[in-house]
Design a protein around this motif. Structure first.
Motif, PDB file in Angstrom:
ATOM      1  N   LEU A 117       0.814  -1.221   0.000  1.00  0.00           N
ATOM      2  CA  LEU A 117       0.000   0.000   0.000  1.00  0.00           C
ATOM      3  C   LEU A 117       0.845   1.269   0.000  1.00  0.00           C
ATOM      4  N   LEU A 118       2.013   1.222   0.613  1.00  0.00           N
ATOM      5  CA  LEU A 118       2.867   2.413   0.671  1.00  0.00           C
ATOM      6  C   LEU A 118       3.565   2.635  -0.680  1.00  0.00           C
ATOM      7  N   PRO A 119       3.948   3.883  -0.982  1.00  0.00           N
ATOM      8  CA  PRO A 119       4.702   4.149  -2.219  1.00  0.00           C
ATOM      9  C   PRO A 119       5.988   3.317  -2.243  1.00  0.00           C
ATOM     10  N   LEU A 120       6.292   2.744  -3.405  1.00  0.00           N
ATOM     11  CA  LEU A 120       7.462   1.871  -3.534  1.00  0.00           C
ATOM     12  C   LEU A 120       8.704   2.717  -3.787  1.00  0.00           C
ATOM     13  N   THR A 121       9.547   2.824  -2.775  1.00  0.00           N
ATOM     14  CA  THR A 121      10.801   3.573  -2.864  1.00  0.00           C
ATOM     15  C   THR A 121      11.928   2.696  -2.322  1.00  0.00           C
ATOM     16  N   VAL A 122      13.146   3.156  -2.520  1.00  0.00           N
ATOM     17  CA  VAL A 122      14.284   2.436  -1.957  1.00  0.00           C
ATOM     18  C   VAL A 122      14.135   2.311  -0.445  1.00  0.00           C
ATOM     19  N   TYR A 123      13.643   3.386   0.191  1.00  0.00           N
ATOM     20  CA  TYR A 123      13.515   3.371   1.647  1.00  0.00           C
ATOM     21  C   TYR A 123      12.439   2.402   2.117  1.00  0.00           C
ATOM     22  N   SER A 124      11.330   2.321   1.383  1.00  0.00           N
ATOM     23  CA  SER A 124      10.278   1.371   1.780  1.00  0.00           C
ATOM     24  C   SER A 124      10.747  -0.070   1.569  1.00  0.00           C
ATOM     25  N   VAL A 125      11.538  -0.295   0.521  1.00  0.00           N
ATOM     26  CA  VAL A 125      12.085  -1.636   0.281  1.00  0.00           C
ATOM     27  C   VAL A 125      13.009  -2.037   1.420  1.00  0.00           C
ATOM     28  N   TYR A 126      13.898  -1.123   1.818  1.00  0.00           N
ATOM     29  CA  TYR A 126      14.850  -1.455   2.872  1.00  0.00           C
ATOM     30  C   TYR A 126      14.150  -1.601   4.225  1.00  0.00           C
ATOM     31  N   ALA A 127      13.132  -0.796   4.472  1.00  0.00           N
ATOM     32  CA  ALA A 127      12.368  -0.942   5.715  1.00  0.00           C
ATOM     33  C   ALA A 127      11.654  -2.294   5.746  1.00  0.00           C
ATOM     34  N   PHE A 128      11.118  -2.694   4.595  1.00  0.00           N
ATOM     35  CA  PHE A 128      10.473  -4.010   4.489  1.00  0.00           C
ATOM     36  C   PHE A 128      11.487  -5.113   4.754  1.00  0.00           C
ATOM     37  N   GLY A 129      12.718  -4.936   4.267  1.00  0.00           N
ATOM     38  CA  GLY A 129      13.768  -5.913   4.516  1.00  0.00           C
ATOM     39  C   GLY A 129      14.108  -6.047   5.993  1.00  0.00           C
ATOM     40  N   VAL A 130      14.141  -4.923   6.703  1.00  0.00           N
ATOM     41  CA  VAL A 130      14.426  -4.948   8.138  1.00  0.00           C
ATOM     42  C   VAL A 130      13.328  -5.699   8.887  1.00  0.00           C
ATOM     43  N   VAL A 131      12.064  -5.335   8.601  1.00  0.00           N
ATOM     44  CA  VAL A 131      10.937  -5.960   9.287  1.00  0.00           C
ATOM     45  C   VAL A 131      10.870  -7.461   8.974  1.00  0.00           C
ATOM     46  N   MET A 132      10.981  -7.802   7.691  1.00  0.00           N
ATOM     47  CA  MET A 132      10.908  -9.213   7.319  1.00  0.00           C
ATOM     48  C   MET A 132      12.105  -9.996   7.854  1.00  0.00           C
ATOM     49  N   GLY A 133      13.253  -9.329   7.984  1.00  0.00           N
ATOM     50  CA  GLY A 133      14.410 -10.004   8.566  1.00  0.00           C
ATOM     51  C   GLY A 133      14.141 -10.452   9.989  1.00  0.00           C
ATOM     52  N   ILE A 134      13.521  -9.590  10.772  1.00  0.00           N
ATOM     53  CA  ILE A 134      13.201  -9.937  12.161  1.00  0.00           C
ATOM     54  C   ILE A 134      12.215 -11.098  12.212  1.00  0.00           C
ATOM     55  N   LEU A 135      11.318 -11.163  11.218  1.00  0.00           N
ATOM     56  CA  LEU A 135      10.272 -12.190  11.209  1.00  0.00           C
ATOM     57  C   LEU A 135      10.631 -13.401  10.356  1.00  0.00           C
ATOM     58  N   TRP A 136      11.763 -13.391   9.673  1.00  0.00           N
ATOM     59  CA  TRP A 136      12.085 -14.318   8.592  1.00  0.00           C
ATOM     60  C   TRP A 136      12.135 -15.771   9.046  1.00  0.00           C
ATOM     61  N   LEU A 137      13.173 -16.139   9.803  1.00  0.00           N
ATOM     62  CA  LEU A 137      13.320 -17.508  10.276  1.00  0.00           C
ATOM     63  C   LEU A 137      13.214 -17.584  11.798  1.00  0.00           C
ATOM     64  N   SER A 138      12.600 -16.585  12.396  1.00  0.00           N
ATOM     65  CA  SER A 138      12.355 -16.641  13.841  1.00  0.00           C
ATOM     66  C   SER A 138      11.378 -17.754  14.179  1.00  0.00           C
ATOM     67  N   THR A 139      10.677 -18.272  13.165  1.00  0.00           N
ATOM     68  CA  THR A 139       9.783 -19.425  13.375  1.00  0.00           C
ATOM     69  C   THR A 139      10.558 -20.715  13.637  1.00  0.00           C
ATOM     70  N   VAL A 140      11.801 -20.798  13.182  1.00  0.00           N
ATOM     71  CA  VAL A 140      12.527 -22.076  13.201  1.00  0.00           C
ATOM     72  C   VAL A 140      12.858 -22.550  14.617  1.00  0.00           C
ATOM     73  N   PRO A 141      13.538 -21.735  15.467  1.00  0.00           N
ATOM     74  CA  PRO A 141      13.817 -22.239  16.821  1.00  0.00           C
ATOM     75  C   PRO A 141      12.548 -22.506  17.621  1.00  0.00           C
ATOM     76  N   LEU A 142      11.493 -21.732  17.367  1.00  0.00           N
ATOM     77  CA  LEU A 142      10.236 -21.943  18.080  1.00  0.00           C
ATOM     78  C   LEU A 142       9.553 -23.244  17.643  1.00  0.00           C
ATOM     79  N   THR A 143       9.526 -23.485  16.334  1.00  0.00           N
ATOM     80  CA  THR A 143       8.884 -24.704  15.827  1.00  0.00           C
ATOM     81  C   THR A 143       9.660 -25.942  16.245  1.00  0.00           C
ATOM     82  N   ASN A 144      10.985 -25.926  16.072  1.00  0.00           N
ATOM     83  CA  ASN A 144      11.790 -27.070  16.508  1.00  0.00           C
ATOM     84  C   ASN A 144      11.729 -27.245  18.017  1.00  0.00           C
ATOM     85  N   GLY A 145      11.668 -26.128  18.738  1.00  0.00           N
ATOM     86  CA  GLY A 145      11.542 -26.205  20.185  1.00  0.00           C
ATOM     87  C   GLY A 145      10.237 -26.852  20.613  1.00  0.00           C
TER      88      GLY A 145
END
Length: 403
Positions: free
Chosen positions: A302-330
């Motif tokens: 929904l937000l305008p697609l800019t370099v800054y929005s892409v990099y912000a999306f990368g930061v947010v998705m990085g935090i959420l990316w494989l954080s499921t793995v230790p929890l699921t295996n745990g």
């Protein structure tokens, strides 16, 4: 040196070795998205050809993971990882000389799928999980998982530079040399003292018996269904977001920086998830992660697609990316103990890889048919809702008491 000191030293070596192996294995693997455009352009392939090979890799990886895990449980992690390192090296060399779709499917799809089943999370995190006390298990898995993310952060810009300066084929050969380091690193994985000793009061169960117990436990399958969501989303973004950005006028560097940011901030996400998983409900944390992913997708579109929005999306998705793995295996360890963890984690991981197959392949198919990724974006958002709902059904109590 006392027995306690020797055990701590063995544990330290194991975590370091697992971290380095995951960093190499996943770092190189996450760079595969950067080969889509140059290889497709050189051989006049549509996006679907490369996407199908990646999708096949994830599917093979998933289907053989329970068997690879069972081999690691029975014969030891070290030998399984070493064989995986050899296959990974040979597979990359073959990809470097793949000029036809069948050879690409054989090398990038089948051989590397087999290799990744032996050199990634299910086998290595299970070894770490067996080596530590239950109250510290999620954090130890989180530390090892974070290393894989650091490998992604390092290898993505490195891979891009190699492709730009030496070409995609030479970049793959250099990656093969790096992956060969997995073989000597596997020697650091010590089997002694990992698993709980088998005693008269704790007889081992047959694998078929463990499978029957898991098959009757509904929470196990709800957990597996949630991992399907994770696989679909991360592979769709990992393979196709650089192409999505190119479609919208950005250069290859922007997509590479996005993926590198994902790798960097996934260090925070996986370590943080492991730390939180030792203190709070793992199912509630997983619900939070999938819910936040859906919100992040909606905001990005929904937000305008800019370099800054892409990099912000990368930061947010990085935090959420494989954080499921230790929890699921745990959760798998919490439900069924650690003696059969590699095999049972492999079964759960199979659903992750079915999702990965569909996320990789359908992304390319959608783009070839429509010229965009709109349908897959919408489906990814819907899957986030599904991921939240299924974890409401997961109960965290132990089924097999073998921790």
């Amino acid at each position: 040196m006392s027995i306690a000191q020797d055990h701590r030293k063995t544990l330290l070596y194991m975590i370091i070795a697992s971290a380095l192996i995951l960093g190499l294995s996943l770092g190189v693997r996450h760079g595969f998205a950067l080969y889509l455009t140059p290889m497709s352009a050189e051989f006049h392939w549509g996006h679907q050809v490369f996407s199908l090979a990646i999708a096949m890799q994830n599917l093979i990886w998933g289907f053989v993971q329970p068997f690879t895990g069972a081999l690691a449980d029975r014969f030891g992690t070290r030998i399984v990882v070493a064989v995986g390192g050899v296959l990974y090296t040979l597979g990359l060399i073959l990809v470097a000389f793949s000029s036809s779709s069948w050879l690409l499917n054989l090398s990038l799809g089948i051989i590397l799928g087999l290799a990744l089943s032996a050199t990634s999370f299910s086998v290595l995190l299970s070894a770490v999980g067996r080596a530590v006390a239950p109250e510290k298990r999620s954090m130890a898995m989180g530390i090892a998982s974070a290393a894989g993310s650091f490998g992604q952060f390092i290898m993505l810009p490195t891979t891009l530079l190699l492709i730009q300066h030496y070409g995609w084929s030479a970049a793959l050969l250099i990656s093969a040399v790096l992956i060969a380091l997995i073989v000597p690193l596997s020697l650091w994985i010590r089997e002694n003292g990992q698993a709980k000793p088998i005693t008269a009061s704790s007889p081992p169960l047959q694998f078929s018996s463990v499978l029957k117990i898991a098959a009757k436990h509904a929470s196990f399958w709800w957990l597996a269904a949630g991992f399907f969501v994770c696989g679909f989303q991360v592979v769709f973004l990992g393979v196709h977001l650089p192409s999505y950005l190119i479609d919208h006028g950005f250069d290859a560097t922007t997509g590479t920086v996005f993926l590198a940011l994902v790798g960097l901030f996934n260090i925070v996400g996986t370590y943080g998830a492991g730390w939180l998983g030792d203190r709070y409900s793992k199912t509630r944390l997983l619900m939070l992660i999938y819910g936040l992913r859906g919100i992040a997708f909606v905001a990005f579109l929904l937000l305008p697609l800019t370099v800054y929005s892409v990099y912000a999306f990368g930061v947010v998705m990085g935090i959420l990316w494989l954080s499921t793995v230790p929890l699921t295996n745990g959760l798998v360890a919490q439900m069924f103990g650690v003696r059969y963890l590699s095999m049972l984690s492999g079964i759960v991981f199979l659903t992750h890889q079915v999702g990965s197959f569909l996320g990789g392949w359908l992304g390319g198919l959608n783009h070839d048919v429509t010229g965009n990724y709109n349908t897959i974006w919408m489906f990814s958002i819907a899957l986030s809702v599904f991921g939240v709902l299924v974890h409401l059904m997961v109960k965290e109590q132990a089924v097999i008491h073998d921790n």
